[in-house]
Motif scaffolding. Sequence first.
Motif, PDB file in Angstrom:
ATOM      1  N   MET A 139       0.937  -1.142   0.021  1.00 54.18           N
ATOM      2  CA  MET A 139       0.020   0.213  -0.068  1.00 54.18           C
ATOM      3  C   MET A 139       0.906   1.221   0.033  1.00 54.18           C
ATOM      4  O   MET A 139       0.479   2.308  -0.646  1.00 54.18           O
ATOM      5  N   LYS A 140       1.856   1.242   0.848  1.00 59.55           N
ATOM      6  CA  LYS A 140       3.012   2.413   0.820  1.00 59.55           C
ATOM      7  C   LYS A 140       3.487   2.593  -0.557  1.00 59.55           C
ATOM      8  O   LYS A 140       3.880   3.595  -1.087  1.00 59.55           O
ATOM      9  N   ARG A 141       3.918   1.340  -1.155  1.00 60.49           N
ATOM     10  CA  ARG A 141       4.567   1.473  -2.641  1.00 60.49           C
ATOM     11  C   ARG A 141       3.499   2.215  -3.490  1.00 60.49           C
ATOM     12  O   ARG A 141       3.923   3.082  -4.334  1.00 60.49           O
ATOM     13  N   ARG A 142       2.249   1.691  -3.498  1.00 61.08           N
ATOM     14  CA  ARG A 142       1.314   2.623  -4.256  1.00 61.08           C
ATOM     15  C   ARG A 142       1.050   4.076  -4.212  1.00 61.08           C
ATOM     16  O   ARG A 142       0.971   4.696  -4.889  1.00 61.08           O
ATOM     17  N   VAL A 143       0.918   4.341  -2.629  1.00 62.65           N
ATOM     18  CA  VAL A 143       0.882   5.813  -2.407  1.00 62.65           C
ATOM     19  C   VAL A 143       1.943   6.599  -2.932  1.00 62.65           C
ATOM     20  O   VAL A 143       2.226   7.695  -3.526  1.00 62.65           O
ATOM     21  N   ASN A 144       3.397   6.195  -2.670  1.00 61.41           N
ATOM     22  CA  ASN A 144       4.488   6.650  -3.157  1.00 61.41           C
ATOM     23  C   ASN A 144       4.217   6.791  -4.633  1.00 61.41           C
ATOM     24  O   ASN A 144       5.065   7.888  -5.137  1.00 61.41           O
ATOM     25  N   LEU A 145       3.914   5.884  -5.550  1.00 62.06           N
ATOM     26  CA  LEU A 145       3.693   6.219  -6.752  1.00 62.06           C
ATOM     27  C   LEU A 145       2.995   7.086  -7.090  1.00 62.06           C
ATOM     28  O   LEU A 145       3.179   7.980  -8.077  1.00 62.06           O
ATOM     29  N   ILE A 146       1.869   7.251  -6.639  1.00 60.13           N
ATOM     30  CA  ILE A 146       0.827   8.403  -6.967  1.00 60.13           C
ATOM     31  C   ILE A 146       1.179   9.769  -6.425  1.00 60.13           C
ATOM     32  O   ILE A 146       1.127  10.585  -7.403  1.00 60.13           O
ATOM     33  N   ALA A 147       2.028   9.769  -5.395  1.00 59.90           N
ATOM     34  CA  ALA A 147       2.963  11.123  -5.213  1.00 59.90           C
ATOM     35  C   ALA A 147       3.833  11.629  -6.327  1.00 59.90           C
ATOM     36  O   ALA A 147       3.778  12.691  -6.464  1.00 59.90           O
ATOM     37  N   SER A 148       4.245  10.644  -7.056  1.00 63.95           N
ATOM     38  CA  SER A 148       5.229  11.166  -7.840  1.00 63.95           C
ATOM     39  C   SER A 148       4.400  11.505  -9.253  1.00 63.95           C
ATOM     40  O   SER A 148       5.390  11.995 -10.411  1.00 63.95           O
ATOM     41  N   ILE A 149       3.152  11.399  -9.622  1.00 62.87           N
ATOM     42  CA  ILE A 149       2.706  11.310 -10.859  1.00 62.87           C
ATOM     43  C   ILE A 149       1.552  12.107 -10.828  1.00 62.87           C
ATOM     44  O   ILE A 149       0.826  12.523 -12.032  1.00 62.87           O
ATOM     45  N   LEU A 150       1.171  12.909  -9.989  1.00 66.25           N
ATOM     46  CA  LEU A 150      -0.114  13.930  -9.717  1.00 66.25           C
ATOM     47  C   LEU A 150       0.132  15.086 -10.690  1.00 66.25           C
ATOM     48  O   LEU A 150      -0.996  15.540 -11.094  1.00 66.25           O
ATOM     49  N   HIS A 151       1.335  15.548 -10.750  1.00 66.22           N
ATOM     50  CA  HIS A 151       1.692  16.552 -11.737  1.00 66.22           C
ATOM     51  C   HIS A 151       1.715  15.993 -13.158  1.00 66.22           C
ATOM     52  O   HIS A 151       2.099  16.716 -14.146  1.00 66.22           O
ATOM     53  N   GLN A 152       1.725  14.798 -13.460  1.00 64.81           N
ATOM     54  CA  GLN A 152       1.608  14.228 -14.984  1.00 64.81           C
ATOM     55  C   GLN A 152       2.783  14.422 -15.603  1.00 64.81           C
ATOM     56  O   GLN A 152       2.890  15.126 -16.777  1.00 64.81           O
ATOM     57  N   PRO A 153       3.880  13.970 -15.146  1.00 67.21           N
ATOM     58  CA  PRO A 153       5.282  14.166 -15.433  1.00 67.21           C
ATOM     59  C   PRO A 153       5.272  13.651 -16.949  1.00 67.21           C
ATOM     60  O   PRO A 153       4.730  12.558 -17.202  1.00 67.21           O
ATOM     61  N   LYS A 154       6.348  14.222 -17.728  1.00 71.19           N
ATOM     62  CA  LYS A 154       6.803  13.604 -19.118  1.00 71.19           C
ATOM     63  C   LYS A 154       7.414  12.448 -18.865  1.00 71.19           C
ATOM     64  O   LYS A 154       7.450  11.235 -19.775  1.00 71.19           O
ATOM     65  N   VAL A 155       8.367  12.260 -17.814  1.00 68.30           N
ATOM     66  CA  VAL A 155       9.238  11.374 -17.625  1.00 68.30           C
ATOM     67  C   VAL A 155       9.192  10.782 -16.128  1.00 68.30           C
ATOM     68  O   VAL A 155       9.208  11.541 -15.232  1.00 68.30           O
ATOM     69  N   LEU A 156       9.063   9.538 -15.969  1.00 67.97           N
ATOM     70  CA  LEU A 156       9.013   8.997 -14.690  1.00 67.97           C
ATOM     71  C   LEU A 156      10.284   8.066 -14.378  1.00 67.97           C
ATOM     72  O   LEU A 156      10.362   7.222 -15.101  1.00 67.97           O
ATOM     73  N   PHE A 157      10.951   8.420 -13.173  1.00 70.13           N
ATOM     74  CA  PHE A 157      11.991   7.496 -12.568  1.00 70.13           C
ATOM     75  C   PHE A 157      11.675   6.940 -11.569  1.00 70.13           C
ATOM     76  O   PHE A 157      10.990   7.292 -10.571  1.00 70.13           O
ATOM     77  N   LEU A 158      11.788   5.349 -11.777  1.00 69.07           N
ATOM     78  CA  LEU A 158      11.303   4.387 -10.853  1.00 69.07           C
ATOM     79  C   LEU A 158      12.593   3.621 -10.344  1.00 69.07           C
ATOM     80  O   LEU A 158      13.483   2.986 -11.221  1.00 69.07           O
ATOM     81  N   ASP A 159      12.842   3.606  -9.087  1.00 66.32           N
ATOM     82  CA  ASP A 159      14.052   2.897  -8.343  1.00 66.32           C
ATOM     83  C   ASP A 159      13.471   1.728  -7.457  1.00 66.32           C
ATOM     84  O   ASP A 159      12.792   2.065  -6.273  1.00 66.32           O
ATOM     85  N   GLU A 160      13.340   0.785  -7.995  1.00 65.28           N
ATOM     86  CA  GLU A 160      12.889  -0.615  -7.233  1.00 65.28           C
ATOM     87  C   GLU A 160      11.488  -0.484  -6.990  1.00 65.28           C
ATOM     88  O   GLU A 160      11.146  -0.391  -5.824  1.00 65.28           O
ATOM     89  N   PRO A 161      10.549  -0.104  -7.843  1.00 60.79           N
ATOM     90  CA  PRO A 161       9.130   0.089  -7.750  1.00 60.79           C
ATOM     91  C   PRO A 161       8.333  -0.912  -6.980  1.00 60.79           C
ATOM     92  O   PRO A 161       7.208  -0.485  -6.690  1.00 60.79           O
ATOM     93  N   THR A 162       8.717  -2.044  -7.094  1.00 56.44           N
ATOM     94  CA  THR A 162       7.949  -3.290  -6.640  1.00 56.44           C
ATOM     95  C   THR A 162       8.872  -4.387  -5.624  1.00 56.44           C
ATOM     96  O   THR A 162       8.480  -5.118  -5.388  1.00 56.44           O
ATOM     97  N   VAL A 163       9.898  -3.632  -4.935  1.00 58.15           N
ATOM     98  CA  VAL A 163      10.676  -4.285  -4.090  1.00 58.15           C
ATOM     99  C   VAL A 163       9.511  -4.610  -2.862  1.00 58.15           C
ATOM    100  O   VAL A 163       9.123  -3.544  -2.254  1.00 58.15           O
ATOM    101  N   GLY A 164       9.767  -5.855  -2.342  1.00 58.24           N
ATOM    102  CA  GLY A 164       9.143  -6.014  -0.924  1.00 58.24           C
ATOM    103  C   GLY A 164       7.648  -5.996  -0.969  1.00 58.24           C
ATOM    104  O   GLY A 164       7.073  -5.900   0.222  1.00 58.24           O
ATOM    105  N   VAL A 165       6.957  -6.069  -2.322  1.00 59.40           N
ATOM    106  CA  VAL A 165       5.263  -6.038  -2.155  1.00 59.40           C
ATOM    107  C   VAL A 165       4.827  -7.505  -2.757  1.00 59.40           C
ATOM    108  O   VAL A 165       5.713  -8.127  -2.770  1.00 59.40           O
ATOM    109  N   ASP A 166       3.747  -7.438  -2.193  1.00 56.80           N
ATOM    110  CA  ASP A 166       3.047  -8.600  -2.285  1.00 56.80           C
ATOM    111  C   ASP A 166       2.802  -8.827  -4.020  1.00 56.80           C
ATOM    112  O   ASP A 166       2.842  -7.837  -4.625  1.00 56.80           O
TER     113      ASP A 166
END
Length: 247
Positions: A139-166
Amino acid sequence: MIHINQVSKKYNGADMFSVANLSLHVNEKEIFGLLGPNGAGKTTLISILCSLIKPTSGEFTINGLSYKKHKNQLKQLIGIVPQEYALYPTLTAFENLKYFGSMYGLKGPDLNQRINKALEHLGLLHFAHKKIQTFSGGMKRRVNLIASILHQPKVLFLDEPTVGVDVQSKNVIIKFLQELNQQGTTIIYTSHHLNEAESFCTRVAIIDHGKIITKGEPKTLINNHEGAHNLEDVFLNLTGKALRDHA
């Protein structure tokens, strides 16, 4: 979308360069994977591209903008999902997202609508007003992701976006990222999950000792390496099987 020209980085007191004369082009709307062992230079390169640290030498542009002349514009252009949770544990999911959205100049009904839409899309609307400290890792990973895309960026950088998740959270995150990409977002992705990278990325570059040792479409790299059945085989053939522990 991204043009990197002979970028190098050597930290103060270090004996070796973390990134060494690295050049790379990433096309618009790609999902580009930066893969490599621990200490290969992946996080350093992403930190440079996000203008978090300065390169020792070389230059890069994102969407035609130079980090030397357009640093503030670049920050509006990109989104960053760090490996560590960048959330305030005692605030609710909605409060966290309201805060991060305001940092990009978003406010009022538009911001609220973006937050609620993203929370619903990622299965979190029911938990919008629960404190982050009560959330599971996924759940924290998903909120973390939302925080990064609210401003609708052209480029999204992801550092281990699914580490430690179910598995369920991982599936939702990957599907959401693929939808963002289909809508036009260029994605730069790092992970140690090579099976995930093989199916998720349109192209990958394998980095070791701060240099690119190969790059291309995952299937092409597999076909070009004798005896390789998957991207992990290619990775181990090129970087070796020795442990890469570092402190």
